[in-house]
Design a protein around this motif. Sequence first.
Motif, PDB file in Angstrom:
ATOM      1  N   TRP A  64      12.756   3.631  -3.123  1.00 12.80           N
ATOM      2  CA  TRP A  64      11.955   2.557  -3.701  1.00 12.80           C
ATOM      3  C   TRP A  64      12.046   1.250  -2.910  1.00 12.80           C
ATOM      4  O   TRP A  64      11.061   0.512  -2.786  1.00 12.80           O
ATOM      5  CB  TRP A  64      12.378   2.329  -5.146  1.00 12.80           C
ATOM      6  N   ALA A  65      13.210   0.941  -2.378  1.00 11.10           N
ATOM      7  CA  ALA A  65      13.364  -0.306  -1.614  1.00 11.10           C
ATOM      8  C   ALA A  65      12.445  -0.314  -0.399  1.00 11.10           C
ATOM      9  O   ALA A  65      11.873  -1.353  -0.040  1.00 11.10           O
ATOM     10  CB  ALA A  65      14.821  -0.477  -1.180  1.00 11.10           C
ATOM     11  N   ASP A  66      12.278   0.853   0.240  1.00  9.90           N
ATOM     12  CA  ASP A  66      11.393   0.940   1.408  1.00  9.90           C
ATOM     13  C   ASP A  66       9.931   0.754   1.000  1.00  9.90           C
ATOM     14  O   ASP A  66       9.153   0.135   1.726  1.00  9.90           O
ATOM     15  CB  ASP A  66      11.565   2.301   2.098  1.00  9.90           C
ATOM     16  N   ILE A  67       9.560   1.304  -0.154  1.00 11.51           N
ATOM     17  CA  ILE A  67       8.169   1.210  -0.601  1.00 11.51           C
ATOM     18  C   ILE A  67       7.809  -0.225  -0.969  1.00 11.51           C
ATOM     19  O   ILE A  67       6.707  -0.699  -0.684  1.00 11.51           O
ATOM     20  CB  ILE A  67       7.928   2.156  -1.798  1.00 11.51           C
ATOM     21  N   ARG A  68       8.741  -0.944  -1.583  1.00  9.87           N
ATOM     22  CA  ARG A  68       8.467  -2.325  -1.984  1.00  9.87           C
ATOM     23  C   ARG A  68       8.154  -3.207  -0.773  1.00  9.87           C
ATOM     24  O   ARG A  68       7.405  -4.188  -0.897  1.00  9.87           O
ATOM     25  CB  ARG A  68       9.681  -2.897  -2.730  1.00  9.87           C
ATOM     26  N   GLN A  69       8.684  -2.849   0.387  1.00 11.12           N
ATOM     27  CA  GLN A  69       8.433  -3.642   1.581  1.00 11.12           C
ATOM     28  C   GLN A  69       7.028  -3.414   2.136  1.00 11.12           C
ATOM     29  O   GLN A  69       6.556  -4.183   2.964  1.00 11.12           O
ATOM     30  CB  GLN A  69       9.478  -3.309   2.658  1.00 11.12           C
ATOM     31  N   SER A  70       6.364  -2.334   1.726  1.00 12.94           N
ATOM     32  CA  SER A  70       5.012  -2.054   2.221  1.00 12.94           C
ATOM     33  C   SER A  70       4.035  -1.790   1.089  1.00 12.94           C
ATOM     34  O   SER A  70       3.201  -0.907   1.171  1.00 12.94           O
ATOM     35  CB  SER A  70       5.020  -0.851   3.156  1.00 12.94           C
ATOM     36  N   TRP A  71       4.120  -2.576   0.031  1.00 12.94           N
ATOM     37  CA  TRP A  71       3.341  -2.284  -1.168  1.00 12.94           C
ATOM     38  C   TRP A  71       1.840  -2.417  -0.935  1.00 12.94           C
ATOM     39  O   TRP A  71       1.060  -1.691  -1.550  1.00 12.94           O
ATOM     40  CB  TRP A  71       3.791  -3.186  -2.318  1.00 12.94           C
ATOM     41  N   ARG A  72       1.403  -3.302  -0.039  1.00 14.70           N
ATOM     42  CA  ARG A  72      -0.033  -3.443   0.204  1.00 14.70           C
ATOM     43  C   ARG A  72      -0.611  -2.173   0.819  1.00 14.70           C
ATOM     44  O   ARG A  72      -1.669  -1.688   0.406  1.00 14.70           O
ATOM     45  CB  ARG A  72      -0.298  -4.649   1.111  1.00 14.70           C
ATOM     46  N   SER A  73       0.081  -1.633   1.820  1.00 16.17           N
ATOM     47  CA  SER A  73      -0.358  -0.368   2.415  1.00 16.17           C
ATOM     48  C   SER A  73      -0.324   0.746   1.383  1.00 16.17           C
ATOM     49  O   SER A  73      -1.229   1.577   1.311  1.00 16.17           O
ATOM     50  CB  SER A  73       0.543   0.011   3.595  1.00 16.17           C
ATOM     51  N   ALA A  74       0.734   0.766   0.569  1.00 19.90           N
ATOM     52  CA  ALA A  74       0.888   1.824  -0.430  1.00 19.90           C
ATOM     53  C   ALA A  74      -0.273   1.827  -1.419  1.00 19.90           C
ATOM     54  O   ALA A  74      -0.843   2.880  -1.735  1.00 19.90           O
ATOM     55  CB  ALA A  74       2.219   1.661  -1.160  1.00 19.90           C
ATOM     56  N   VAL A  75      -0.655   0.653  -1.916  1.00 19.14           N
ATOM     57  CA  VAL A  75      -1.734   0.569  -2.903  1.00 19.14           C
ATOM     58  C   VAL A  75      -3.065   1.002  -2.287  1.00 19.14           C
ATOM     59  O   VAL A  75      -3.822   1.786  -2.878  1.00 19.14           O
ATOM     60  CB  VAL A  75      -1.841  -0.854  -3.471  1.00 19.14           C
ATOM     61  N   ALA A  76      -3.371   0.490  -1.089  1.00 19.73           N
ATOM     62  CA  ALA A  76      -4.647   0.827  -0.443  1.00 19.73           C
ATOM     63  C   ALA A  76      -4.752   2.326  -0.168  1.00 19.73           C
ATOM     64  O   ALA A  76      -5.781   2.958  -0.445  1.00 19.73           O
ATOM     65  CB  ALA A  76      -4.788   0.041   0.858  1.00 19.73           C
ATOM     66  N   LEU A  77      -3.679   2.910   0.359  1.00 15.85           N
ATOM     67  CA  LEU A  77      -3.704   4.339   0.683  1.00 15.85           C
ATOM     68  C   LEU A  77      -3.689   5.201  -0.578  1.00 15.85           C
ATOM     69  O   LEU A  77      -4.226   6.313  -0.580  1.00 15.85           O
ATOM     70  CB  LEU A  77      -2.520   4.688   1.578  1.00 15.85           C
ATOM     71  N   ALA A  78      -3.094   4.700  -1.657  1.00 13.92           N
ATOM     72  CA  ALA A  78      -3.097   5.448  -2.920  1.00 13.92           C
ATOM     73  C   ALA A  78      -4.509   5.574  -3.471  1.00 13.92           C
ATOM     74  O   ALA A  78      -4.903   6.639  -3.963  1.00 13.92           O
ATOM     75  CB  ALA A  78      -2.182   4.768  -3.932  1.00 13.92           C
ATOM     76  N   VAL A  79      -5.279   4.502  -3.405  1.00 16.24           N
ATOM     77  CA  VAL A  79      -6.668   4.547  -3.890  1.00 16.24           C
ATOM     78  C   VAL A  79      -7.481   5.551  -3.075  1.00 16.24           C
ATOM     79  O   VAL A  79      -8.240   6.362  -3.621  1.00 16.24           O
ATOM     80  CB  VAL A  79      -7.306   3.143  -3.817  1.00 16.24           C
ATOM     81  N   ILE A  80      -7.316   5.498  -1.751  1.00 16.56           N
ATOM     82  CA  ILE A  80      -8.004   6.444  -0.870  1.00 16.56           C
ATOM     83  C   ILE A  80      -7.600   7.878  -1.216  1.00 16.56           C
ATOM     84  O   ILE A  80      -8.430   8.803  -1.240  1.00 16.56           O
ATOM     85  CB  ILE A  80      -7.671   6.150   0.603  1.00 16.56           C
TER      86      ILE A  80
END
Length: 251
Positions: A64-80
Amino acid sequence: MTLSTILLLFVAGLLSGIVNAIAGGGTFLTFGALTFAGLPPISANATSAIGQIPGYITSTLAYWADIRQSWRSAVALAVISVIGASIGSLILLSLDNPAFATLVPWLLLAATALFAAGPWLKPAGVEERPQSGGSTMTSKITQFVTSIYGGFFGAGMGVMMLATLGLTEGGGYHRLNALKNMLSIVIAAVAIVIFASGGVVAWLEAAAMVPGVAIGGWLGVWTARRVPQGAVRAFVVAVGLFLAGYYFMRG
């Protein structure tokens, strides 16, 4: 189900959770175990998607700590990924078992080849490239294609994502692996909803796998930092080739 079948599915789920957390490719194990348990290929593929999600969740929580550092990429790619996985899952439901069965060995061979080539698909210097605040258009397009494949046939999805994220995203291996695990949750969740509505999920077999996958997903993050990836990669490639040969002989 017999006790031996339950044990087979639990162990396959445990190993799958570990392998997925390390490098992807664990679906080879669950898909293979479900086919050996007697499920037709479409049902085995759909049920395997159900079984994988606890491992993705526990691995994502551990990262989770790694994901929090890239949350913008995570959200955009999740929608895709939601859009792509929906398309892939609906394509699968449009086929019958004989048609899908003819594709399975070729899909397994392609996924195995991609998995084996994974270390050479990652460009030199990706570890040093700084991570951006958001994903590039190239990253979104490649994730869209990957999520279509993941919704259609889960085997090899994890390594495909590691390869494409390694080519299009910045940061080190563990950041990319964390992102891959989170996006796998999204793709699997979409597939589950669509497959369940299509009535192709074998729920008892899925229930036998879920505890093993959840435990394996958590252990896999610990293992990923200690076990050589080459050993895990060789094991997954061997399983993929065995399953491809098995389906070619069945056809």
